[in-house]
Scaffold this motif. Structure first.
Motif, PDB file in Angstrom:
ATOM      1  N   ILE A  32      11.898  67.732 -22.445  1.00  0.00           N
ATOM      2  CA  ILE A  32      12.166  67.868 -21.012  1.00  0.00           C
ATOM      3  C   ILE A  32      10.935  67.442 -20.208  1.00  0.00           C
ATOM      4  N   ALA A  33       9.760  67.882 -20.650  1.00  0.00           N
ATOM      5  CA  ALA A  33       8.531  67.503 -19.949  1.00  0.00           C
ATOM      6  C   ALA A  33       8.305  65.993 -20.031  1.00  0.00           C
ATOM      7  N   LEU A  34       8.510  65.407 -21.194  1.00  0.00           N
ATOM      8  CA  LEU A  34       8.327  63.968 -21.341  1.00  0.00           C
ATOM      9  C   LEU A  34       9.338  63.208 -20.479  1.00  0.00           C
ATOM     10  N   GLY A  35      10.604  63.639 -20.487  1.00  0.00           N
ATOM     11  CA  GLY A  35      11.610  62.980 -19.650  1.00  0.00           C
ATOM     12  C   GLY A  35      11.236  63.021 -18.180  1.00  0.00           C
ATOM     13  N   SER A  36      10.709  64.143 -17.734  1.00  0.00           N
ATOM     14  CA  SER A  36      10.274  64.271 -16.342  1.00  0.00           C
ATOM     15  C   SER A  36       9.116  63.328 -16.042  1.00  0.00           C
ATOM     16  N   LEU A  37       8.167  63.238 -16.967  1.00  0.00           N
ATOM     17  CA  LEU A  37       7.036  62.333 -16.778  1.00  0.00           C
ATOM     18  C   LEU A  37       7.497  60.882 -16.740  1.00  0.00           C
ATOM     19  N   VAL A  99      15.971  66.854 -17.278  1.00  0.00           N
ATOM     20  CA  VAL A  99      15.681  65.952 -18.392  1.00  0.00           C
ATOM     21  C   VAL A  99      16.658  64.785 -18.385  1.00  0.00           C
ATOM     22  N   LEU A 100      16.191  63.664 -18.790  1.00  0.00           N
ATOM     23  CA  LEU A 100      16.994  62.466 -19.016  1.00  0.00           C
ATOM     24  C   LEU A 100      17.683  61.945 -17.769  1.00  0.00           C
ATOM     25  N   GLU A 101      17.019  61.998 -16.644  1.00  0.00           N
ATOM     26  CA  GLU A 101      17.569  61.360 -15.461  1.00  0.00           C
ATOM     27  C   GLU A 101      17.371  59.859 -15.533  1.00  0.00           C
ATOM     28  N   ILE A 102      16.571  59.406 -16.498  1.00  0.00           N
ATOM     29  CA  ILE A 102      16.529  57.993 -16.822  1.00  0.00           C
ATOM     30  C   ILE A 102      17.480  57.822 -17.986  1.00  0.00           C
ATOM     31  N   PRO A 103      18.113  56.674 -18.134  1.00  0.00           N
ATOM     32  CA  PRO A 103      19.035  56.517 -19.254  1.00  0.00           C
ATOM     33  C   PRO A 103      18.324  56.695 -20.588  1.00  0.00           C
ATOM     34  N   ALA A 104      18.870  57.518 -21.434  1.00  0.00           N
ATOM     35  CA  ALA A 104      18.344  57.706 -22.785  1.00  0.00           C
ATOM     36  C   ALA A 104      19.377  57.152 -23.746  1.00  0.00           C
TER      37      ALA A 104
END
Length: 113
Positions: A32-37, A99-104
């Motif tokens: 979650i932290a990485l996805g946010s970053l 988390v994952l508001e960018i496409p994963a």
């Protein structure tokens, strides 16, 4: 977390995991932290590697090989956004972000995106 970038696509190579009951969510918090970053820095996609149920639960989608190749072609010419940031705790990265508001994306079990 170890990973690499190709243009605006970030690819995860490792992640955190703990089998101790008192730390069983450590890997999820790290993701979650990485996805946010990644989102805050302008990455357009996050490659999770081979698809697994927990990745799907976090929002990863399986995409076709053709779509994967197109994504790579479109993003590779872009300058990778900086991942440099001051030391911070995961809570600071997570607050107010999903988390994952960018496409994963994740590859199917055969290793084919």
């Amino acid at each position: 977390e170890l990973g690499y970038t190709v243009g605006t696509v970030y690819t995860s190579l490792t992640g955190a995991v703990s089998h101790a009951p008192e730390h069983k969510s450590a890997g999820t918090i790290q993701l979650i932290a990485l996805g946010s970053l990644l989102r805050s820095r302008g990455y357009t996609a996050w490659d999770f590697g081979m698809f697994m149920a927990y990745k799907g639960a976090l929002g990863a989608e399986q995409i076709s090989r053709a779509d994967w190749l197109q994504l790579q072609r479109e993003s590779r010419a872009a300058t990778p956004p900086s991942l440099s940031c001051p030391p911070s705790c995961a809570r600071a990265l997570i607050d107010g972000r999903a988390v994952l508001e960018i496409p994963a994306v994740a590859m199917d079990g055969a290793g084919v995106p």
